[in-house]
Design a protein around this motif. Structure first.
Motif, PDB file in Angstrom:
ATOM      1  N   GLN A   1       0.838  -1.204   0.000  1.00 24.93           N
ATOM      2  CA  GLN A   1       0.000   0.000   0.000  1.00 24.93           C
ATOM      3  C   GLN A   1       0.868   1.247   0.000  1.00 24.93           C
ATOM      4  O   GLN A   1       0.602   2.205  -0.733  1.00 24.93           O
ATOM      5  N   PHE A   2       1.907   1.231   0.820  1.00 29.30           N
ATOM      6  CA  PHE A   2       2.812   2.382   0.897  1.00 29.30           C
ATOM      7  C   PHE A   2       3.432   2.657  -0.465  1.00 29.30           C
ATOM      8  O   PHE A   2       3.444   3.788  -0.941  1.00 29.30           O
ATOM      9  N   MET A   3       3.941   1.607  -1.098  1.00 25.40           N
ATOM     10  CA  MET A   3       4.598   1.789  -2.392  1.00 25.40           C
ATOM     11  C   MET A   3       3.621   2.265  -3.452  1.00 25.40           C
ATOM     12  O   MET A   3       3.954   3.093  -4.303  1.00 25.40           O
ATOM     13  N   ALA A   4       2.401   1.775  -3.382  1.00 26.29           N
ATOM     14  CA  ALA A   4       1.397   2.211  -4.363  1.00 26.29           C
ATOM     15  C   ALA A   4       1.060   3.687  -4.157  1.00 26.29           C
ATOM     16  O   ALA A   4       0.934   4.446  -5.116  1.00 26.29           O
ATOM     17  N   GLN A   5       0.908   4.098  -2.903  1.00 24.82           N
ATOM     18  CA  GLN A   5       0.538   5.484  -2.629  1.00 24.82           C
ATOM     19  C   GLN A   5       1.655   6.443  -3.029  1.00 24.82           C
ATOM     20  O   GLN A   5       1.392   7.553  -3.489  1.00 24.82           O
ATOM     21  N   ILE A   6       2.895   6.019  -2.855  1.00 22.76           N
ATOM     22  CA  ILE A   6       4.008   6.859  -3.301  1.00 22.76           C
ATOM     23  C   ILE A   6       3.959   6.994  -4.818  1.00 22.76           C
ATOM     24  O   ILE A   6       4.150   8.092  -5.367  1.00 22.76           O
ATOM     25  N   CYS A   7       3.703   5.892  -5.488  1.00 19.48           N
ATOM     26  CA  CYS A   7       3.745   5.914  -6.958  1.00 19.48           C
ATOM     27  C   CYS A   7       2.592   6.737  -7.542  1.00 19.48           C
ATOM     28  O   CYS A   7       2.747   7.342  -8.606  1.00 19.48           O
ATOM     29  N   VAL A   8       1.435   6.723  -6.880  1.00 22.76           N
ATOM     30  CA  VAL A   8       0.294   7.442  -7.444  1.00 22.76           C
ATOM     31  C   VAL A   8       0.565   8.935  -7.460  1.00 22.76           C
ATOM     32  O   VAL A   8       0.217   9.640  -8.402  1.00 22.76           O
ATOM     33  N   LEU A   9       1.178   9.440  -6.406  1.00 24.41           N
ATOM     34  CA  LEU A   9       1.620  10.842  -6.362  1.00 24.41           C
ATOM     35  C   LEU A   9       0.495  11.793  -6.756  1.00 24.41           C
ATOM     36  O   LEU A   9       0.488  12.374  -7.837  1.00 24.41           O
ATOM     37  N   ASP A  10      -0.483  11.894  -5.861  1.00 27.69           N
ATOM     38  CA  ASP A  10      -1.633  12.747  -6.145  1.00 27.69           C
ATOM     39  C   ASP A  10      -1.222  14.164  -6.497  1.00 27.69           C
ATOM     40  O   ASP A  10      -1.818  14.801  -7.365  1.00 27.69           O
ATOM     41  N   ALA A  11      -0.267  14.679  -5.790  1.00 29.63           N
ATOM     42  CA  ALA A  11       0.176  16.034  -6.120  1.00 29.63           C
ATOM     43  C   ALA A  11       1.558  15.950  -6.751  1.00 29.63           C
ATOM     44  O   ALA A  11       2.389  15.192  -6.284  1.00 29.63           O
ATOM     45  N   PRO A  12       1.798  16.687  -7.793  1.00 33.45           N
ATOM     46  CA  PRO A  12       3.132  16.617  -8.400  1.00 33.45           C
ATOM     47  C   PRO A  12       4.174  17.130  -7.420  1.00 33.45           C
ATOM     48  O   PRO A  12       3.945  18.070  -6.678  1.00 33.45           O
ATOM     49  N   LEU A  13       5.319  16.500  -7.412  1.00 37.10           N
ATOM     50  CA  LEU A  13       6.401  16.929  -6.535  1.00 37.10           C
ATOM     51  C   LEU A  13       7.202  17.984  -7.260  1.00 37.10           C
ATOM     52  O   LEU A  13       7.884  17.680  -8.236  1.00 37.10           O
ATOM     53  N   CYS A  14       7.067  19.199  -6.825  1.00 40.23           N
ATOM     54  CA  CYS A  14       7.705  20.291  -7.562  1.00 40.23           C
ATOM     55  C   CYS A  14       8.710  20.983  -6.677  1.00 40.23           C
ATOM     56  O   CYS A  14       8.603  21.002  -5.461  1.00 40.23           O
ATOM     57  N   GLY A  15       9.668  21.540  -7.293  1.00 37.12           N
ATOM     58  CA  GLY A  15      10.626  22.371  -6.564  1.00 37.12           C
ATOM     59  C   GLY A  15      11.246  23.353  -7.534  1.00 37.12           C
ATOM     60  O   GLY A  15      11.271  23.114  -8.737  1.00 37.12           O
ATOM     61  N   ASP A  16      11.669  24.445  -7.013  1.00 36.74           N
ATOM     62  CA  ASP A  16      12.378  25.366  -7.876  1.00 36.74           C
ATOM     63  C   ASP A  16      13.494  26.000  -7.075  1.00 36.74           C
ATOM     64  O   ASP A  16      13.674  25.731  -5.896  1.00 36.74           O
ATOM     65  N   ASP A  17      14.213  26.790  -7.729  1.00 36.96           N
ATOM     66  CA  ASP A  17      15.309  27.511  -7.099  1.00 36.96           C
ATOM     67  C   ASP A  17      16.485  26.600  -6.788  1.00 36.96           C
ATOM     68  O   ASP A  17      17.393  26.960  -6.063  1.00 36.96           O
ATOM     69  N   PHE A  18      16.463  25.398  -7.339  1.00 37.66           N
ATOM     70  CA  PHE A  18      17.588  24.491  -7.167  1.00 37.66           C
ATOM     71  C   PHE A  18      17.968  23.966  -8.541  1.00 37.66           C
ATOM     72  O   PHE A  18      17.154  23.880  -9.444  1.00 37.66           O
ATOM     73  N   GLU A  19      19.177  23.585  -8.680  1.00 36.73           N
ATOM     74  CA  GLU A  19      19.605  22.995  -9.939  1.00 36.73           C
ATOM     75  C   GLU A  19      19.605  21.487  -9.884  1.00 36.73           C
ATOM     76  O   GLU A  19      19.557  20.818 -10.891  1.00 36.73           O
ATOM     77  N   ASN A  20      19.658  20.954  -8.686  1.00 38.08           N
ATOM     78  CA  ASN A  20      19.733  19.500  -8.572  1.00 38.08           C
ATOM     79  C   ASN A  20      18.346  18.950  -8.272  1.00 38.08           C
ATOM     80  O   ASN A  20      17.873  19.001  -7.147  1.00 38.08           O
ATOM     81  N   GLU A  21      17.696  18.444  -9.327  1.00 37.41           N
ATOM     82  CA  GLU A  21      16.323  17.974  -9.159  1.00 37.41           C
ATOM     83  C   GLU A  21      16.252  16.777  -8.224  1.00 37.41           C
ATOM     84  O   GLU A  21      15.248  16.547  -7.562  1.00 37.41           O
ATOM     85  N   HIS A  22      17.321  16.029  -8.128  1.00 41.28           N
ATOM     86  CA  HIS A  22      17.277  14.821  -7.295  1.00 41.28           C
ATOM     87  C   HIS A  22      17.168  15.164  -5.819  1.00 41.28           C
ATOM     88  O   HIS A  22      16.424  14.526  -5.075  1.00 41.28           O
ATOM     89  N   GLU A  23      17.892  16.200  -5.401  1.00 41.34           N
ATOM     90  CA  GLU A  23      17.800  16.571  -3.986  1.00 41.34           C
ATOM     91  C   GLU A  23      16.408  17.078  -3.657  1.00 41.34           C
ATOM     92  O   GLU A  23      15.837  16.777  -2.620  1.00 41.34           O
ATOM     93  N   VAL A  24      15.871  17.856  -4.563  1.00 46.30           N
ATOM     94  CA  VAL A  24      14.541  18.415  -4.337  1.00 46.30           C
ATOM     95  C   VAL A  24      13.513  17.300  -4.235  1.00 46.30           C
ATOM     96  O   VAL A  24      12.682  17.262  -3.330  1.00 46.30           O
ATOM     97  N   LEU A  25      13.592  16.399  -5.190  1.00 46.09           N
ATOM     98  CA  LEU A  25      12.602  15.325  -5.213  1.00 46.09           C
ATOM     99  C   LEU A  25      12.784  14.378  -4.038  1.00 46.09           C
ATOM    100  O   LEU A  25      11.807  13.861  -3.495  1.00 46.09           O
TER     101      LEU A  25
END
Lengths: 183, 122
Positions: free
Chosen positions: A56-80
């Motif tokens: 259930q946990f893995m499914a809920q992470i994958c569904v990602l109801d809200a997009p994971l967004c970030g700005d003001d950083f160059e490294n998208e991996h850290e933000v995500l």
């Protein structure tokens, strides 16, 4: 003197005692069998509840109801990674899963790995989950509030990251059942 | 007349009372023994049912589910797959033994769409 009065009853009592002992033995055996079966079914249910928590946990992470967004950083991996950890913290409470700290990105940035643990009753599941995440990066210009010589606001390039999709797999999986007493 | 000083054997009354007591007690004791033997015989059937449920659940979790029809079409021996429901990315369903209603497990499993194709099973 009637010497033999009441002797028959004694023999009857002996026979009854023998029958009772035999009955007690078989009933104890049957009771033990019932308890063992009930304990086995309970353990089976606990195991699949613990495994279901992880799924259930893995499914809920994958569904990602809200997009994971970030700005003001160059490294998208850290933000995500940070955003996913926050998301996981909220999901974890509902799924009864322990997420051991922040995850790690693979060297090529294609996978995000998280260590998970779920316990229910006598069952304990430990797994390392790998999320394959599709990231869309877009850039936009944002004003800095400063003006140049010509009085035009200076802008800076910002980056927005959103997850367009995610799938998951197990990289390791371990199930432990605490030895019950079968009672 | 010679008075009979000693009496051998048992009086009829004693025998009747003994038979009555033995009958009253032997019946429930024998019933208990019969029930116990039946329970012991049933235990092996219950163990087979439990193994069938466990095997079916493992098969489902390994193969995954794409749709409710996919779940309903599963032909697993000696078990019924009940109530497959999709809840935001994961399926919940019940695997129940056909022979013993009390032997069942509730499982939750990610939808196949959320599994990484390479090594995506559990």
């Amino acid at each position: 003197m009637k010497k033999n009065d009441g002797y028959v009853i004694i023999y009857v009592v002996f026979v009854i005692i023998v029958l009772c002992l035999a009955a007690a033995g078989t009933c104890t055996s049957a009771l033990s069998a019932i308890k063992t079966q009930n304990a086995a079914v309970r353990q089976l249910q606990e195991r699949y509840t613990a495994e279901g928590n992880i799924e259930q946990f893995m499914a809920q992470i994958c569904v990602l109801d809200a997009p994971l967004c970030g700005d003001d950083f160059e490294n998208e991996h850290e933000v995500l990674a940070a955003a996913m950890a926050d998301f996981a913290a909220g999901v974890t409470d509902s799924a009864a899963v322990n997420c051991r700290g922040f995850g790690e990105w693979s060297d090529d940035g294609s996978e995000y790995r998280v260590s998970l643990e779920s316990s229910y009753g006598s069952a304990r599941v430990s797994a390392e989950a790998a999320f394959t995440v599709s990231i869309e990066i877009s850039s936009y210009q944002e004003g800095t509030g400063e003006l140049d010589e010509e009085g035009v606001e200076i802008t800076a390039t910002r980056f927005a990251y959103s997850v367009s999709g995610a799938t998951s797999a197990y990289r390791s999986y371990a199930l432990e059942i605490d030895g019950g007493d079968g009672q | 007349m010679r008075k009979l000083k000693e009496r051998c054997g048992a009086a009829l009354l004693e025998v009747l009372v003994s038979i009555a007591i033995l009958g009253l007690l032997a019946l429930p004791i024998s019933s208990g023994i019969m029930v116990s033997l039946r329970i012991n015989e049933q235990s092996s059937e219950m163990m087979k049912a439990r193994l069938a449920v466990s095997s079916a659940a493992e098969t489902i979790m390994a193969a995954g589910i794409s749709s409710a029809d996919d779940a309903a079409s599963l032909d697993l021996p000696r078990v019924d797959v009940e109530n497959p429901v999709l809840n935001g990315g994961y399926w919940t369903l019940t695997v129940r033994s056909e022979d013993f209603e009390d032997i069942f497990v509730d499982i939750r499993i990610r939808s196949n769409a959320l599994r990484t194709p390479e090594g995506g099973g559990s």
